[in-house]
Design a protein around this motif. Structure first.
Motif, PDB file in Angstrom:
ATOM      1  N   GLN A  13       0.825  -1.209   0.000  1.00  0.00           N
ATOM      2  CA  GLN A  13       0.000   0.000   0.000  1.00  0.00           C
ATOM      3  C   GLN A  13       0.859   1.260   0.000  1.00  0.00           C
ATOM      4  N   VAL A  14       1.921   1.258   0.787  1.00  0.00           N
ATOM      5  CA  VAL A  14       2.786   2.435   0.863  1.00  0.00           C
ATOM      6  C   VAL A  14       3.478   2.666  -0.479  1.00  0.00           C
ATOM      7  N   PHE A  15       4.018   1.602  -1.076  1.00  0.00           N
ATOM      8  CA  PHE A  15       4.710   1.759  -2.359  1.00  0.00           C
ATOM      9  C   PHE A  15       3.751   2.171  -3.477  1.00  0.00           C
ATOM     10  N   SER A  16       2.536   1.631  -3.465  1.00  0.00           N
ATOM     11  CA  SER A  16       1.582   2.035  -4.499  1.00  0.00           C
ATOM     12  C   SER A  16       1.135   3.484  -4.299  1.00  0.00           C
ATOM     13  N   ALA A  17       1.009   3.913  -3.048  1.00  0.00           N
ATOM     14  CA  ALA A  17       0.666   5.315  -2.780  1.00  0.00           C
ATOM     15  C   ALA A  17       1.809   6.236  -3.214  1.00  0.00           C
ATOM     16  N   TYR A  76       3.984   5.628  -5.544  1.00  0.00           N
ATOM     17  CA  TYR A  76       4.010   5.616  -7.004  1.00  0.00           C
ATOM     18  C   TYR A  76       2.897   6.498  -7.583  1.00  0.00           C
ATOM     19  N   ALA A  77       1.708   6.416  -6.995  1.00  0.00           N
ATOM     20  CA  ALA A  77       0.589   7.237  -7.470  1.00  0.00           C
ATOM     21  C   ALA A  77       0.879   8.723  -7.272  1.00  0.00           C
ATOM     22  N   GLU A 113       3.916  14.531   1.271  1.00  0.00           N
ATOM     23  CA  GLU A 113       3.526  14.887   2.636  1.00  0.00           C
ATOM     24  C   GLU A 113       2.215  14.260   3.100  1.00  0.00           C
ATOM     25  N   PRO A 114       1.183  14.119   2.245  1.00  0.00           N
ATOM     26  CA  PRO A 114      -0.061  13.515   2.728  1.00  0.00           C
ATOM     27  C   PRO A 114       0.059  12.034   3.062  1.00  0.00           C
ATOM     28  N   LEU A 115       1.210  11.437   2.766  1.00  0.00           N
ATOM     29  CA  LEU A 115       1.387  10.007   3.012  1.00  0.00           C
ATOM     30  C   LEU A 115       1.352   9.661   4.497  1.00  0.00           C
TER      31      LEU A 115
END
Length: 94
Positions: free
Chosen positions: A25-29, A31-32, A41-43
């Motif tokens: 999920q973190v890597f796909s976020a 990448y997006a 920053e919103p991560l």
């Protein structure tokens, strides 16, 4: 599935699977956000989404399934409207 994993498998295996899904999920976020040329920053809100928002959505899904299985219908709530926007707009100075 996490509760099932903790009850019927080793805690280490359930934790490894959870960490794997979280990493995906973190890597796909990331990448997006990179594709959209957005800031990262919103991560930081991702854990809130995982632990808070999803639980609320699961509650809504469970309520919907139970309602559908029981055949009952949820009533829509209606707001009582008073006045109109034109009255308010006329009172405000231009």
């Amino acid at each position: 599935m996490s509760a099932y994993g903790l009850l019927f498998q080793s805690a280490a295996q359930a934790g490894a699977v959870w960490l794997g899904f979280t990493a995906v999920q973190v890597f796909s976020a990331l990448y997006a956000l990179r594709l959209d040329k957005e800031k990262f920053e919103p991560l930081w809100t991702l854990p809130l989404q995982i632990f808070v928002y999803r639980q609320l959505m699961y509650l809504v899904v469970v309520q919907s399934v139970v309602t559908a299985l029981l055949g009952s219908r949820l009533r829509r709530h209606r707001m009582q409207r008073i006045g109109s926007a034109t009255d308010t707009l006329r009172r405000q100075p231009a």
